[in-house]
Design a protein around this motif. Structure first.
Motif, PDB file in Angstrom:
ATOM      1  N   PHE A 124       0.862  -1.177   0.000  1.00  0.00           N
ATOM      2  CA  PHE A 124       0.000   0.000   0.000  1.00  0.00           C
ATOM      3  C   PHE A 124       0.899   1.228   0.000  1.00  0.00           C
ATOM      4  O   PHE A 124       1.720   1.402   0.898  1.00  0.00           O
ATOM      5  CB  PHE A 124      -0.895  -0.015   1.245  1.00  0.00           C
ATOM      6  CG  PHE A 124      -1.942   1.047   1.256  1.00  0.00           C
ATOM      7  CD1 PHE A 124      -3.142   0.862   0.581  1.00  0.00           C
ATOM      8  CD2 PHE A 124      -1.731   2.234   1.927  1.00  0.00           C
ATOM      9  CE1 PHE A 124      -4.117   1.846   0.588  1.00  0.00           C
ATOM     10  CE2 PHE A 124      -2.704   3.225   1.941  1.00  0.00           C
ATOM     11  CZ  PHE A 124      -3.902   3.019   1.267  1.00  0.00           C
ATOM     12  N   ILE A 125       0.773   2.045  -1.035  1.00  0.00           N
ATOM     13  CA  ILE A 125       1.666   3.198  -1.197  1.00  0.00           C
ATOM     14  C   ILE A 125       0.833   4.475  -1.193  1.00  0.00           C
ATOM     15  O   ILE A 125      -0.108   4.615  -1.972  1.00  0.00           O
ATOM     16  CB  ILE A 125       2.457   3.107  -2.523  1.00  0.00           C
ATOM     17  CG1 ILE A 125       3.098   1.724  -2.668  1.00  0.00           C
ATOM     18  CG2 ILE A 125       3.513   4.202  -2.580  1.00  0.00           C
ATOM     19  CD1 ILE A 125       3.709   1.475  -4.030  1.00  0.00           C
ATOM     20  N   GLU A 126       1.206   5.399  -0.329  1.00  0.00           N
ATOM     21  CA  GLU A 126       0.482   6.658  -0.218  1.00  0.00           C
ATOM     22  C   GLU A 126       1.155   7.761  -1.030  1.00  0.00           C
ATOM     23  O   GLU A 126       2.304   7.628  -1.454  1.00  0.00           O
ATOM     24  CB  GLU A 126       0.399   7.092   1.240  1.00  0.00           C
ATOM     25  CG  GLU A 126      -0.443   6.170   2.097  1.00  0.00           C
ATOM     26  CD  GLU A 126      -0.522   6.671   3.520  1.00  0.00           C
ATOM     27  OE1 GLU A 126      -1.076   7.767   3.730  1.00  0.00           O
ATOM     28  OE2 GLU A 126      -0.001   5.980   4.408  1.00  0.00           O
ATOM     29  N   GLU A 127       0.433   8.838  -1.192  1.00  0.00           N
ATOM     30  CA  GLU A 127       0.916  10.020  -1.913  1.00  0.00           C
ATOM     31  C   GLU A 127       2.279  10.467  -1.384  1.00  0.00           C
ATOM     32  O   GLU A 127       3.182  10.808  -2.155  1.00  0.00           O
ATOM     33  CB  GLU A 127      -0.120  11.143  -1.753  1.00  0.00           C
ATOM     34  CG  GLU A 127       0.203  12.412  -2.483  1.00  0.00           C
ATOM     35  CD  GLU A 127      -0.245  12.371  -3.921  1.00  0.00           C
ATOM     36  OE1 GLU A 127       0.374  13.094  -4.723  1.00  0.00           O
ATOM     37  OE2 GLU A 127      -1.187  11.651  -4.242  1.00  0.00           O
ATOM     38  N   LYS A 128       2.444  10.459  -0.074  1.00  0.00           N
ATOM     39  CA  LYS A 128       3.680  10.952   0.552  1.00  0.00           C
ATOM     40  C   LYS A 128       4.905  10.096   0.229  1.00  0.00           C
ATOM     41  O   LYS A 128       6.029  10.520   0.448  1.00  0.00           O
ATOM     42  CB  LYS A 128       3.499  11.044   2.063  1.00  0.00           C
ATOM     43  CG  LYS A 128       3.318   9.699   2.732  1.00  0.00           C
ATOM     44  CD  LYS A 128       3.070   9.836   4.226  1.00  0.00           C
ATOM     45  CE  LYS A 128       2.888   8.439   4.827  1.00  0.00           C
ATOM     46  NZ  LYS A 128       2.625   8.511   6.237  1.00  0.00           N
ATOM     47  N   ASP A 129       4.695   8.892  -0.294  1.00  0.00           N
ATOM     48  CA  ASP A 129       5.798   7.993  -0.613  1.00  0.00           C
ATOM     49  C   ASP A 129       6.413   8.268  -1.986  1.00  0.00           C
ATOM     50  O   ASP A 129       7.372   7.614  -2.375  1.00  0.00           O
ATOM     51  CB  ASP A 129       5.332   6.540  -0.542  1.00  0.00           C
ATOM     52  CG  ASP A 129       4.858   6.160   0.851  1.00  0.00           C
ATOM     53  OD1 ASP A 129       5.502   6.581   1.834  1.00  0.00           O
ATOM     54  OD2 ASP A 129       3.835   5.450   0.956  1.00  0.00           O
ATOM     55  N   PHE A 130       5.838   9.212  -2.717  1.00  0.00           N
ATOM     56  CA  PHE A 130       6.318   9.574  -4.055  1.00  0.00           C
ATOM     57  C   PHE A 130       6.856  11.004  -4.064  1.00  0.00           C
ATOM     58  O   PHE A 130       6.365  11.868  -3.340  1.00  0.00           O
ATOM     59  CB  PHE A 130       5.170   9.514  -5.073  1.00  0.00           C
ATOM     60  CG  PHE A 130       4.688   8.131  -5.385  1.00  0.00           C
ATOM     61  CD1 PHE A 130       5.299   7.377  -6.384  1.00  0.00           C
ATOM     62  CD2 PHE A 130       3.612   7.577  -4.701  1.00  0.00           C
ATOM     63  CE1 PHE A 130       4.850   6.106  -6.686  1.00  0.00           C
ATOM     64  CE2 PHE A 130       3.158   6.311  -4.993  1.00  0.00           C
ATOM     65  CZ  PHE A 130       3.770   5.571  -5.994  1.00  0.00           C
ATOM     66  N   HIS A 131       7.851  11.194  -4.913  1.00  0.00           N
ATOM     67  CA  HIS A 131       8.344  12.548  -5.185  1.00  0.00           C
ATOM     68  C   HIS A 131       8.887  12.545  -6.604  1.00  0.00           C
ATOM     69  O   HIS A 131       9.768  11.739  -6.943  1.00  0.00           O
ATOM     70  CB  HIS A 131       9.439  12.942  -4.193  1.00  0.00           C
ATOM     71  CG  HIS A 131       9.951  14.330  -4.391  1.00  0.00           C
ATOM     72  ND1 HIS A 131       9.191  15.452  -4.123  1.00  0.00           N
ATOM     73  CD2 HIS A 131      11.147  14.773  -4.836  1.00  0.00           C
ATOM     74  CE1 HIS A 131       9.900  16.521  -4.405  1.00  0.00           C
ATOM     75  NE2 HIS A 131      11.096  16.144  -4.842  1.00  0.00           N
ATOM     76  N   ARG A 132       8.334  13.412  -7.440  1.00  0.00           N
ATOM     77  CA  ARG A 132       8.774  13.535  -8.834  1.00  0.00           C
ATOM     78  C   ARG A 132       8.810  12.190  -9.561  1.00  0.00           C
ATOM     79  O   ARG A 132       9.831  11.804 -10.136  1.00  0.00           O
ATOM     80  CB  ARG A 132      10.127  14.220  -8.922  1.00  0.00           C
ATOM     81  CG  ARG A 132      10.096  15.636  -8.445  1.00  0.00           C
ATOM     82  CD  ARG A 132      11.406  16.320  -8.664  1.00  0.00           C
ATOM     83  NE  ARG A 132      11.320  17.696  -8.204  1.00  0.00           N
ATOM     84  CZ  ARG A 132      12.323  18.509  -8.155  1.00  0.00           C
ATOM     85  NH1 ARG A 132      13.512  18.110  -8.552  1.00  0.00           N
ATOM     86  NH2 ARG A 132      12.164  19.731  -7.732  1.00  0.00           N
ATOM     87  N   LYS A 133       7.705  11.478  -9.481  1.00  0.00           N
ATOM     88  CA  LYS A 133       7.534  10.191 -10.167  1.00  0.00           C
ATOM     89  C   LYS A 133       8.548   9.135  -9.739  1.00  0.00           C
ATOM     90  O   LYS A 133       8.906   8.242 -10.502  1.00  0.00           O
ATOM     91  CB  LYS A 133       7.549  10.374 -11.686  1.00  0.00           C
ATOM     92  CG  LYS A 133       6.386  11.205 -12.192  1.00  0.00           C
ATOM     93  CD  LYS A 133       6.335  11.222 -13.689  1.00  0.00           C
ATOM     94  CE  LYS A 133       5.131  12.030 -14.152  1.00  0.00           C
ATOM     95  NZ  LYS A 133       4.943  11.963 -15.570  1.00  0.00           N
ATOM     96  N   GLU A 134       8.997   9.217  -8.518  1.00  0.00           N
ATOM     97  CA  GLU A 134       9.901   8.215  -7.936  1.00  0.00           C
ATOM     98  C   GLU A 134       9.370   7.824  -6.560  1.00  0.00           C
ATOM     99  O   GLU A 134       8.818   8.660  -5.843  1.00  0.00           O
ATOM    100  CB  GLU A 134      11.323   8.781  -7.773  1.00  0.00           C
ATOM    101  CG  GLU A 134      12.045   9.051  -9.069  1.00  0.00           C
ATOM    102  CD  GLU A 134      12.435   7.785  -9.813  1.00  0.00           C
ATOM    103  OE1 GLU A 134      12.765   6.773  -9.150  1.00  0.00           O
ATOM    104  OE2 GLU A 134      12.397   7.801 -11.044  1.00  0.00           O
TER     105      GLU A 134
END
Length: 188
Positions: A141-151
């Motif tokens: 389960f991956i949340e919005e906060k786990d991404f930055h600039r498509k990484e």
């Protein structure tokens, strides 16, 4: 072993980013596996109209046949409006009821809020169980906060994806051995 990854939406980039990392991990750890990514955004898929999956042509026929030939399926899906996307649900509708019999299915989910994990438990898992999947119970389960600039920037998420890949392959190998041993009991 044939592993099919499904990126279950036609919009957004997070699910595709997560699926790219997941399938890259499969290829690195299990180079003998035949890996296919089906990103639903790349195909023109018909709505299910009740026909047998083998009667569909074009992109729809390719997708349904590829899924039916798989040994394992890794489903990546975002959660929109407290549900899986209609494009992913349509894929399930195109397939027969027993489509996932003898297949291991694992899940990877991207969502904007931590409460959306309930959608997997209350919506996606029951569909997969109904279609006879051997479900990998733990999912990523991956949340919005786990991404930055498509990484993906959360190391714990990357570790959980690697574990999901290992569990998917190990369960697939185990179920294959069990099925082969059971088939050896018959004389035909």
């Amino acid at each position: 072993m044939k592993i099919v990854g499904i990126s279950g939406s036609i919009v957004g980039s997070k699910t595709r980013t997560a699926m790219d990392y997941t399938l890259k991990t499969v290829k690195e750890k299990y180079p003998d596996a035949e890996v296919t990514l089906i990103d639903l955004a790349d195909y023109d898929i018909q709505f299910s109209d009740g026909r047998n999956y083998m009667e569909y042509e074009g992109d729809t026929g390719f997708i349904t046949k590829t899924i039916m030939e798989a040994d394992a399926i890794i489903i990546g899906t975002p959660i929109f409006q407290a549900s899986i996307p209609a494009t992913l649900k349509n894929i399930f509708d195109l397939l027969p009821v027993n489509a996932f019999r003898d297949k291991v299915v694992s899940m990877l989910v991207t969502a904007g809020t931590p409460k959306h994990y309930l959608i997997i438990e209350q919506n996606l898992k029951p569909i997969l169980a109904y279609m006879k999947a051997q479900i990998v119970q733990t999912y990523v389960f991956i949340e919005e906060k786990d991404f930055h600039r498509k990484e993906i920037v959360n190391d714990d998420v990357l570790f959980r994806i690697e574990r999901l890949v290992e569990d998917t392959v190990m369960l697939t190998e185990t179920y294959t051995k069990i099925r082969e041993k059971k088939e050896e009991q018959y004389d035909f």
